[in-house]
Design an enzyme around this catalytic site. Sequence first.
Site, PDB file in Angstrom:
ATOM      1  NE  ARG A  31      41.199  -0.174   6.909  1.00  0.00           N
ATOM      2  CZ  ARG A  31      40.908  -1.429   7.165  1.00  0.00           C
ATOM      3  NH1 ARG A  31      40.069  -2.099   6.409  1.00  0.00           N
ATOM      4  NH2 ARG A  31      41.455  -2.048   8.202  1.00  0.00           N
ATOM      5  N   GLY A 128      33.658  -6.427  12.855  1.00  0.00           N
ATOM      6  CA  GLY A 128      34.788  -7.327  13.084  1.00  0.00           C
ATOM      7  C   GLY A 128      35.194  -8.123  11.861  1.00  0.00           C
ATOM      8  N   GLY A 130      37.060  -6.865   9.329  1.00  0.00           N
ATOM      9  CA  GLY A 130      38.232  -6.273   8.680  1.00  0.00           C
ATOM     10  C   GLY A 130      37.899  -5.114   7.761  1.00  0.00           C
ATOM     11  CG  ASP A 178      41.491   1.003  10.240  1.00  0.00           C
ATOM     12  OD1 ASP A 178      42.198   0.720   9.260  1.00  0.00           O
ATOM     13  OD2 ASP A 178      41.350   0.254  11.228  1.00  0.00           O
ATOM     14  CE1 TYR A 227      50.421  -5.701  13.003  1.00  0.00           C
ATOM     15  CE2 TYR A 227      51.132  -5.163  15.237  1.00  0.00           C
ATOM     16  CZ  TYR A 227      50.716  -4.757  13.985  1.00  0.00           C
ATOM     17  OH  TYR A 227      50.597  -3.423  13.703  1.00  0.00           O
TER      18      TYR A 227
HETATM   19  P1  ADP Z   1      36.225  -3.835  12.650  1.00  0.00           P
HETATM   20  O1  ADP Z   1      36.637  -2.431  12.892  1.00  0.00           O
HETATM   21  O2  ADP Z   1      37.167  -4.556  11.734  1.00  0.00           O
HETATM   22  O3  ADP Z   1      34.820  -3.983  12.184  1.00  0.00           O
HETATM   23  P2  ADP Z   1      36.625  -3.975  15.473  1.00  0.00           P
HETATM   24  O4  ADP Z   1      36.700  -5.086  16.437  1.00  0.00           O
HETATM   25  O5  ADP Z   1      37.763  -3.028  15.420  1.00  0.00           O
HETATM   26  O6  ADP Z   1      36.325  -4.602  14.040  1.00  0.00           O
HETATM   27  O7  ADP Z   1      35.333  -3.089  15.774  1.00  0.00           O
HETATM   28  C1  ADP Z   1      34.063  -3.701  15.910  1.00  0.00           C
HETATM   29  C2  ADP Z   1      33.374  -3.128  17.130  1.00  0.00           C
HETATM   30  O8  ADP Z   1      32.998  -1.760  16.877  1.00  0.00           O
HETATM   31  C3  ADP Z   1      32.078  -3.830  17.457  1.00  0.00           C
HETATM   32  O9  ADP Z   1      32.286  -4.971  18.242  1.00  0.00           O
HETATM   33  C4  ADP Z   1      31.314  -2.738  18.209  1.00  0.00           C
HETATM   34  O10 ADP Z   1      31.752  -2.649  19.550  1.00  0.00           O
HETATM   35  C5  ADP Z   1      31.762  -1.457  17.504  1.00  0.00           C
HETATM   36  N1  ADP Z   1      30.803  -1.081  16.445  1.00  0.00           N
HETATM   37  C6  ADP Z   1      31.109  -0.776  15.181  1.00  0.00           C
HETATM   38  N2  ADP Z   1      29.990  -0.457  14.458  1.00  0.00           N
HETATM   39  C7  ADP Z   1      28.956  -0.571  15.300  1.00  0.00           C
HETATM   40  C8  ADP Z   1      27.543  -0.400  15.177  1.00  0.00           C
HETATM   41  N3  ADP Z   1      26.969  -0.068  14.016  1.00  0.00           N
HETATM   42  N4  ADP Z   1      26.782  -0.601  16.271  1.00  0.00           N
HETATM   43  C9  ADP Z   1      27.346  -0.948  17.433  1.00  0.00           C
HETATM   44  N5  ADP Z   1      28.659  -1.137  17.613  1.00  0.00           N
HETATM   45  C10 ADP Z   1      29.479  -0.952  16.574  1.00  0.00           C
HETATM   46 MG    MG Z   2      38.442  -1.840  13.870  1.00  0.00          MG
END
Ligand code: ADP
Ligand code: MG
Length: 392
Positions: A31, A128, A130, A178, A227
């Site tokens: 999103r 990661g 955003g 989200d 924040y």
């Molecule tokens: P964002 O939600 O902004 O991408 P976050 O740190 O909240 O960042 O979430 C990222 C984490 O979500 C990754 O480090 C992983 O642990 C998990 N993740 C999300 N999508 C996948 C995927 N396709 N395969 C494996 N892990 C995933």
């Molecule tokens: Mg996230």
Amino acid sequence: MLNQEVHDKVVQAFEAKFGAHPEIVSYAPGRIEVLGNHTDYNEGYVLSAAIDKGTFFAVSPAADAKVTLEALDMGETYSCDIAEVAPIKDGMTWANYVIGTFNWLFDGNPAAAGKGFNAVFGGNIPLGAGLSSSAALEMATVLALAAIYGIERDRTTLAKIGQKAEHTFAGCPCGLLDQASSLYGKAGALVKSDFRFCRFENVDLGPTVAFMMVKSNAKHALVDGAYASRRQACEDAARYFADVLRKGSVTHLRDVTMAEWVLYRGGLSETTAKRAVHPIGEDERVLQASELLAKGDLKGFGALMYDSHESSRSWFENSCEELDAIVDAAKAIPAVYGARLSGGGFGGSCCLLVDPTAADAIATAITKEYKAKFGDEPTCSLIQPSDGAHLI
Ligand code: ADP
Ligand code: MG
């Protein structure tokens, strides 16, 4: 990679690993936040959109009580018994999003599932960055598992299950934006969220515009402290307004109007007054922007995005010179309707409302300006507001 290619890759990997076609395949998108910044914890409004990239989750019931997961993008496998589901502290923390969602789909008693499941998942959202790959993974998981176990819940409850997994298994105290955006997204439309009543509806955007996310490379220190102090200032201001307005009904800045802020700001410290006016103004902008969209006024909508950024820059002070430079560069391009920082701020990305036929020229112009100032290049990606999570 295109969504169809990701889908095929996930299904093929499932067949290779488990020797049969998956019983259920689900999809959930990431999103973007379009308008309404730092309003969620003030019980206000946000406009967001589901993006055209997401996560596919292929699953079948297991014959026994074992959960087996393969994260294709990580090249890793995780397994546990349904009676042993618990947050993973180190190592394969990606599994937390899946087993946490499984845990809360069963109200914290996953052993009640009786049987485990076999799953393979993968996606094309940068992790990661955003764009909320985490909520996409949770929503793909919750839709697929609800189907496998025959559990029926309304969409808001499914969103809250993912949020709970994120809080308690992944250790991230996120709002509901989200997950709700991933579930309620619609092609060519925005999601309007009301965080007081957890109400979500679509607002049509029309087919002639799209968004461009411009990711700065800025990462500023003290983000967590900044924040927390912003949030504290909003809470302090809400208490003050509850006092002076004697409304009895003021609990959050959602309940305070701009006119009231102007009249009574003198009783607040200068900093608290500056912080408070940002979510108050953002709420008004979201409501006004929704009306402008109904009339097809994209220019007016874009102007509110610029106002939002100016409010971040001067009142909430959650912008930075990199984000300001992107918005300034956007203002000089006629094919950009509006631009603002998106998300927490202090770095990260800007969201631009654009004419998609001019996307290449916009990206080139912004990259040139940014590079001249900071030496490195931002990442520009064109995003079409798209359908929310669903079973394939
Ligand atoms: P964002 O939600 O902004 O991408 P976050 O740190 O909240 O960042 O979430 C990222 C984490 O979500 C990754 O480090 C992983 O642990 C998990 N993740 C999300 N999508 C996948 C995927 N396709 N395969 C494996 N892990 C995933
Ligand atoms: Mg996230």
